[in-house]
Design a protein around this motif. Structure first.
Motif, PDB file in Angstrom:
ATOM      1  N   LEU A 428     145.467  29.320 -21.862  1.00 29.00           N
ATOM      2  CA  LEU A 428     146.018  31.011 -21.566  1.00 29.00           C
ATOM      3  C   LEU A 428     146.007  30.425 -19.498  1.00 29.00           C
ATOM      4  CD1 LEU A 428     144.194  32.328 -24.387  1.00 29.00           C
ATOM      5  CD2 LEU A 428     145.924  31.675 -24.501  1.00 29.00           C
ATOM      6  N   ALA A 429     145.062  30.522 -19.123  1.00 28.94           N
ATOM      7  CA  ALA A 429     144.773  30.707 -17.377  1.00 28.94           C
ATOM      8  C   ALA A 429     145.023  29.495 -16.791  1.00 28.94           C
ATOM      9  CB  ALA A 429     143.419  31.495 -17.452  1.00 28.94           C
ATOM     10  N   VAL A 430     145.093  29.468 -15.289  1.00 28.39           N
ATOM     11  CA  VAL A 430     144.775  28.941 -14.439  1.00 28.39           C
ATOM     12  C   VAL A 430     143.949  29.175 -13.447  1.00 28.39           C
ATOM     13  CG1 VAL A 430     146.343  29.395 -13.524  1.00 28.39           C
ATOM     14  CG2 VAL A 430     145.817  26.913 -12.854  1.00 28.39           C
ATOM     15  N   SER A 431     142.805  28.230 -13.103  1.00 21.83           N
ATOM     16  CA  SER A 431     141.503  28.717 -11.998  1.00 21.83           C
ATOM     17  C   SER A 431     141.760  27.822 -10.963  1.00 21.83           C
ATOM     18  CB  SER A 431     140.635  28.586 -13.098  1.00 21.83           C
ATOM     19  OG  SER A 431     139.919  27.709 -12.512  1.00 21.83           O
ATOM     20  N   VAL A 432     141.413  28.462  -9.511  1.00 25.11           N
ATOM     21  CA  VAL A 432     141.508  27.827  -8.211  1.00 25.11           C
ATOM     22  C   VAL A 432     140.439  28.274  -8.077  1.00 25.11           C
ATOM     23  CG1 VAL A 432     142.485  27.486  -5.854  1.00 25.11           C
ATOM     24  CG2 VAL A 432     143.572  27.750  -7.837  1.00 25.11           C
ATOM     25  N   SER A 433     139.337  26.778  -7.925  1.00 26.92           N
ATOM     26  CA  SER A 433     137.853  27.776  -7.515  1.00 26.92           C
ATOM     27  C   SER A 433     137.345  26.858  -5.231  1.00 26.92           C
ATOM     28  CB  SER A 433     136.236  26.709  -8.291  1.00 26.92           C
ATOM     29  OG  SER A 433     136.493  27.091  -9.492  1.00 26.92           O
ATOM     30  N   VAL A 434     137.199  27.888  -4.753  1.00 30.77           N
ATOM     31  CA  VAL A 434     136.533  27.227  -3.444  1.00 30.77           C
ATOM     32  C   VAL A 434     135.253  27.510  -2.775  1.00 30.77           C
ATOM     33  CG1 VAL A 434     137.029  28.441  -1.090  1.00 30.77           C
ATOM     34  CG2 VAL A 434     138.482  28.150  -2.613  1.00 30.77           C
ATOM     35  N   ARG A 435     135.127  25.966  -2.738  1.00 28.97           N
ATOM     36  CA  ARG A 435     133.152  25.714  -2.825  1.00 28.97           C
ATOM     37  C   ARG A 435     132.957  25.133  -1.559  1.00 28.97           C
ATOM     38  NH1 ARG A 435     129.149  24.520  -6.887  1.00 28.97           N
ATOM     39  NH2 ARG A 435     130.799  23.467  -8.098  1.00 28.97           N
ATOM     40  N   ASP A 436     132.198  26.638  -0.391  1.00 26.45           N
ATOM     41  CA  ASP A 436     131.078  25.592   0.238  1.00 26.45           C
ATOM     42  C   ASP A 436     129.793  25.616   0.775  1.00 26.45           C
ATOM     43  OD1 ASP A 436     129.836  27.810   2.269  1.00 26.45           O
ATOM     44  OD2 ASP A 436     132.038  28.547   1.549  1.00 26.45           O
ATOM     45  N   HIS A 437     129.848  24.769   1.593  1.00 33.36           N
ATOM     46  CA  HIS A 437     127.907  24.837   1.539  1.00 33.36           C
ATOM     47  C   HIS A 437     127.439  25.431   2.912  1.00 33.36           C
ATOM     48  CE1 HIS A 437     128.247  21.817  -1.436  1.00 33.36           C
ATOM     49  NE2 HIS A 437     129.995  21.217  -1.103  1.00 33.36           N
ATOM     50  N   ALA A 505     153.682  35.222 -17.026  1.00 34.92           N
ATOM     51  CA  ALA A 505     153.573  37.035 -16.653  1.00 34.92           C
ATOM     52  C   ALA A 505     153.742  37.516 -17.517  1.00 34.92           C
ATOM     53  CB  ALA A 505     155.335  36.675 -16.176  1.00 34.92           C
ATOM     54  N   GLY A 506     153.165  39.120 -17.798  1.00 35.42           N
ATOM     55  CA  GLY A 506     152.888  40.376 -18.478  1.00 35.42           C
ATOM     56  C   GLY A 506     151.421  39.952 -19.396  1.00 35.42           C
ATOM     57  N   SER A 507     150.938  38.821 -19.424  1.00 32.21           N
ATOM     58  CA  SER A 507     149.990  38.429 -20.161  1.00 32.21           C
ATOM     59  C   SER A 507     148.322  38.878 -18.829  1.00 32.21           C
ATOM     60  CB  SER A 507     149.734  36.925 -20.954  1.00 32.21           C
ATOM     61  OG  SER A 507     149.633  36.191 -19.721  1.00 32.21           O
ATOM     62  N   VAL A 508     147.277  38.877 -19.317  1.00 31.16           N
ATOM     63  CA  VAL A 508     146.358  39.114 -18.927  1.00 31.16           C
ATOM     64  C   VAL A 508     145.091  37.945 -19.291  1.00 31.16           C
ATOM     65  CG1 VAL A 508     146.514  41.673 -18.716  1.00 31.16           C
ATOM     66  CG2 VAL A 508     145.110  40.909 -19.955  1.00 31.16           C
ATOM     67  N   VAL A 509     144.320  37.991 -18.739  1.00 29.83           N
ATOM     68  CA  VAL A 509     142.463  37.648 -18.695  1.00 29.83           C
ATOM     69  C   VAL A 509     141.855  38.821 -19.598  1.00 29.83           C
ATOM     70  CG1 VAL A 509     141.249  36.185 -18.264  1.00 29.83           C
ATOM     71  CG2 VAL A 509     143.492  35.516 -17.242  1.00 29.83           C
ATOM     72  N   PRO A 510     141.595  39.163 -20.411  1.00 27.34           N
ATOM     73  CA  PRO A 510     140.756  40.827 -21.125  1.00 27.34           C
ATOM     74  C   PRO A 510     139.670  40.187 -20.958  1.00 27.34           C
ATOM     75  CG  PRO A 510     141.588  38.959 -22.948  1.00 27.34           C
ATOM     76  CD  PRO A 510     141.812  38.452 -21.603  1.00 27.34           C
ATOM     77  N   GLU A 511     138.826  38.824 -21.012  1.00 25.27           N
ATOM     78  CA  GLU A 511     137.420  38.832 -20.877  1.00 25.27           C
ATOM     79  C   GLU A 511     137.022  38.596 -18.992  1.00 25.27           C
ATOM     80  OE1 GLU A 511     134.665  40.607 -22.293  1.00 25.27           O
ATOM     81  OE2 GLU A 511     136.489  41.495 -24.322  1.00 25.27           O
ATOM     82  N   PRO A 512     135.933  38.672 -18.710  1.00 21.71           N
ATOM     83  CA  PRO A 512     135.927  37.999 -17.335  1.00 21.71           C
ATOM     84  C   PRO A 512     135.597  36.409 -18.005  1.00 21.71           C
ATOM     85  CG  PRO A 512     133.986  39.507 -17.645  1.00 21.71           C
ATOM     86  CD  PRO A 512     134.808  39.967 -18.617  1.00 21.71           C
ATOM     87  N   PRO A 513     135.914  35.192 -17.250  1.00 19.37           N
ATOM     88  CA  PRO A 513     135.383  34.044 -17.073  1.00 19.37           C
ATOM     89  C   PRO A 513     134.384  34.089 -18.144  1.00 19.37           C
ATOM     90  CG  PRO A 513     137.051  34.423 -16.398  1.00 19.37           C
ATOM     91  CD  PRO A 513     137.205  35.522 -16.202  1.00 19.37           C
ATOM     92  N   PRO A 514     133.250  32.939 -18.188  1.00 26.47           N
ATOM     93  CA  PRO A 514     132.211  31.987 -18.154  1.00 26.47           C
ATOM     94  C   PRO A 514     131.399  32.671 -16.488  1.00 26.47           C
ATOM     95  CG  PRO A 514     133.147  31.159 -18.957  1.00 26.47           C
ATOM     96  CD  PRO A 514     134.286  31.986 -18.688  1.00 26.47           C
ATOM     97  N   PRO A 515     129.969  32.739 -16.324  1.00 24.09           N
ATOM     98  CA  PRO A 515     130.004  32.437 -15.101  1.00 24.09           C
ATOM     99  C   PRO A 515     129.776  31.406 -14.276  1.00 24.09           C
ATOM    100  CG  PRO A 515     128.116  33.412 -16.883  1.00 24.09           C
ATOM    101  CD  PRO A 515     129.296  33.400 -17.749  1.00 24.09           C
ATOM    102  N   VAL A 516     130.186  31.938 -12.982  1.00 23.24           N
ATOM    103  CA  VAL A 516     130.481  31.035 -12.131  1.00 23.24           C
ATOM    104  C   VAL A 516     129.550  30.117 -11.826  1.00 23.24           C
ATOM    105  CG1 VAL A 516     132.007  29.949  -9.686  1.00 23.24           C
ATOM    106  CG2 VAL A 516     132.261  31.776 -11.033  1.00 23.24           C
ATOM    107  N   LEU A 517     129.688  28.673 -12.003  1.00 22.21           N
ATOM    108  CA  LEU A 517     127.728  27.829 -11.566  1.00 22.21           C
ATOM    109  C   LEU A 517     127.842  28.188 -10.489  1.00 22.21           C
ATOM    110  CD1 LEU A 517     130.177  24.594 -13.295  1.00 22.21           C
ATOM    111  CD2 LEU A 517     127.922  25.949 -14.208  1.00 22.21           C
ATOM    112  N   PRO A 518     126.932  27.712 -10.658  1.00 24.58           N
ATOM    113  CA  PRO A 518     125.702  28.086  -8.623  1.00 24.58           C
ATOM    114  C   PRO A 518     125.980  27.092  -7.768  1.00 24.58           C
ATOM    115  CG  PRO A 518     124.053  27.696 -10.619  1.00 24.58           C
ATOM    116  CD  PRO A 518     125.170  27.920 -11.072  1.00 24.58           C
ATOM    117  N   PRO A 519     126.346  27.560  -6.438  1.00 23.63           N
ATOM    118  CA  PRO A 519     127.257  26.342  -6.066  1.00 23.63           C
ATOM    119  C   PRO A 519     126.834  24.615  -5.564  1.00 23.63           C
ATOM    120  CG  PRO A 519     126.956  28.488  -4.304  1.00 23.63           C
ATOM    121  CD  PRO A 519     126.150  28.464  -6.061  1.00 23.63           C
ATOM    122  N   ALA A 520     126.810  23.479  -5.818  1.00 26.38           N
ATOM    123  CA  ALA A 520     126.257  22.522  -5.510  1.00 26.38           C
ATOM    124  C   ALA A 520     125.154  22.569  -4.016  1.00 26.38           C
ATOM    125  CB  ALA A 520     126.525  21.658  -5.324  1.00 26.38           C
TER     126      ALA A 520
END
Length: 548
Positions: A428-437, A505-520
């Motif tokens: 249903l969804a696509v995600s982009v994660s940006v991780r810095d240290h 288009a026109g759809s939503v992600v109704p619930e927040p995704p699972p918690p983001v993993l803590p930074p490495a």
């Protein structure tokens, strides 16, 4: 997210959700306890009185009947066994006539060892076995004293009947000591107690109905105004600020509560309207100023470009001033653009220009756009993608802006350490994660990270400029797409931002995704590797694809 429902181990919903039910139930419970206590106390006193009266009457009557029996035995002329048995039979019939409820038992005493034996004589529906041994032994121990016991006696085939048993000693010529037991059934007393019990039950039920009615009336007088206050509060919470509680003029506590509530509602309404007016003025001011500055800024921008293009003809200080002017004009133009964008969101005028675009390509373009900045800061950027191409319906301009803000933020606070960008999807969804240290954020900073004009450290030397509006605009862009922008961080371990968007288009992600993993954890080495490539792309299968 909706609050979880009540669990099975808690109190019933009807008990926790209704003040009236709790009041009526508690009052009824206390009424039942009170009725039971009064019933037991009064019933015990009535029963004790009836039993006492029956015992007194039976004791006097038994003494008289025993004297009559003794006189008959003393008057016997013939003392052979047959005559004695006939006399004993007549005595039993005389002291306990068939037309009376009294029963009699004439039996040889326990310690009698005379040769002359008179058989046990009893009334028709009772026997010696119905006389408790405890009573017989008591009479043997104190033969000159009338012995009494109240117990249940089974008369004939009927139910056991509470009765008064009185034992007395009589002396029969030649036969010796015999025990005469008189049984006085308490049938009338039992009927009286049954009648009292029935009336107590009826009276108790009537009392409980009365108590329940009083409790309902009292709770109605209290809960009805409270319920109205709750409904009016809900109406106020939904924005209907003109709702008020009715004031009856009785000047009691509930009326004073209504007056106080209405006063509070008036104050809140005035303050909210003032805040709305100020907010509208602020938005109008920002929008007007931004638009009004556009024209002179364009003119200054054109003049600045001319000066910047001719800076080689100027002396050193003047040329440097031209370069600084050109750079600051760019930053000023960026600030105006972001202020205009914020004003569009505030006025509800923001819209989307949706196209089917490859998310991986958009991410690579954003990474390429900040590659020079990453090289100057010493950071390397690696793009991980679950697929070479991930088509998504999006407004490319807005999504590119989100990615530039996230990447610029990672470079600014990454302290020259590696930056990882991950692109993934599900059904249903696509995600982009940006991780810095880099330096990371604490819990207090995380609560403000998406606020307008907020910076993690306003005194920190910035290399990428910035207005403090980037992440706030990014959050609004994500919401406009029906998605989510989340962040997690730990001080000293960097930060991880994740953008989640619906694929269609026109759809939503109704619930927040699972918690983001803590930074490495921060890499062990602090120094950059020599000759490393600023941008590197890696395509790896997603967990969903691996399971397939």
């Amino acid at each position: 997210m909706p609050a979880p429902g009540p669990t099975g181990g808690g109190l019933p919903t009807w008990w926790r959700s209704s003040l009236r039910v709790r009041v009526i139930t508690s009052t009824m419970a206390l009424g039942i306890v009170l009725v039971l206590l009064l019933f037991n106390l009064l019933f015990a006193q009535i029963a004790q009185g009836l039993v006492g009266q029956a015992v007194d009457t039976a004791s006097r009557d038994a003494a008289q009947r025993v004297r009559q029996a003794q006189e008959q035995f003393d008057a016997i002329d013939r003392r052979d066994n047959s005559s004695l048995n006939n006399t004993a039979f007549d005595v039993v019939g005389a002291v306990a006539p068939a037309d009376q409820q009294t029963r009699a038992v004439l039996a040889r005493s326990i310690g009698n060892d005379r040769e002359a034996i008179i058989s046990t004589n009893t009334s028709s529906d009772i026997g010696l076995g119905d006389v408790p041994m405890q009573l017989r032994e008591a009479l043997e121990a104190e033969e000159g004293t009338q012995q009494l016991m109240v117990t249940e006696v089974e008369l004939g085939e009927g139910q056991p009947m509470p009765s008064v048993l009185i034992g007395s000693r009589v002396d029969i010529p030649r036969a010796g000591a015999y025990d005469l037991y008189l049984v006085y059934p308490m049938a009338r007393e039992q009927e009286t107690l049954d009648l009292v019990r029935r009336w107590f039950v009826v009276g108790g039920l009537g009392f409980l109905v009365l108590v329940g009615g009083v409790a309902w009336l009292a709770s109605q007088m209290v809960t009805a105004p409270v319920g109205r206050a709750a409904r009016v509060s809900q109406e106020l919470a939904t924005g209907r600020l003109d709702e008020r509680l009715p004031v009856t003029g009785s000047e009691d506590e509930l009326d004073r509560l209504a007056l106080s509530f209405n006063t509070m509602a008036d104050s809140l309404q005035n303050q909210i309207r003032q805040l709305e007016t100020l907010s509208q003025l602020q938005q109008r001011f920002v929008s007007d100023v931004s638009h009004e500055l556009r024209t002179p800024l364009t003119t200054i921008r054109m003049a600045g470009e001319v000066l910047h293009a001719s800076r080689d003809e100027f002396s050193g200080p003047v040329a440097r001033s031209a370069e600084l002017l050109y750079g600051e004009l760019g930053r000023f133009e960026e600030l105006l653009t972001e202020l205009l964008e914020i004003s569009r969101y505030d006025s509800g005028a923001a819209d989307l220009e949706m196209d089917r675009v490859d998310m991986v390509g958009v991410v690579n373009s954003a990474v390429a756009g900040v590659a020079t900045l990453a090289r100057h800061s010493g950071s390397t950027m690696t793009v991980h993608s679950s697929r070479p191409s991930l088509p998504v319906d999006m407004d490319q301009r807005r999504i590119s802006r989100i990615l530039r803000n996230l990447l610029g933020n990672a470079i600014e606070h990454g302290e020259g350490r590696p930056i990882e960008v991950a692109v993934g999807r599900d059904d249903l969804a696509v995600s982009v994660s940006v991780r810095d240290h880099g330096i990371g954020l604490d819990a207090e900073q995380l609560s403000h990270v998406f606020e307008r004009f907020w910076r993690a450290d306003s005194a920190r030397t910035r290399t990428t400029g910035g207005t403090g509006l980037g992440l706030a605009i990014s959050m609004e862009d994500a919401k406009l797409h029906g998605g989510w922008l989340q962040v997690t961080s730990r001080p000293g371990e960097g930060a991880l931002f994740r953008l989640t968007l619906p694929q269609a288009a026109g759809s939503v992600v109704p619930e927040p995704p699972p918690p983001v993993l803590p930074p490495a954890p921060r890499p062990a080495t602090e120094a950059p590797e020599p000759d490393r490539t600023p941008v590197r792309q890696v395509t790896t299968p997603s967990r969903t694809e691996e399971s397939r």
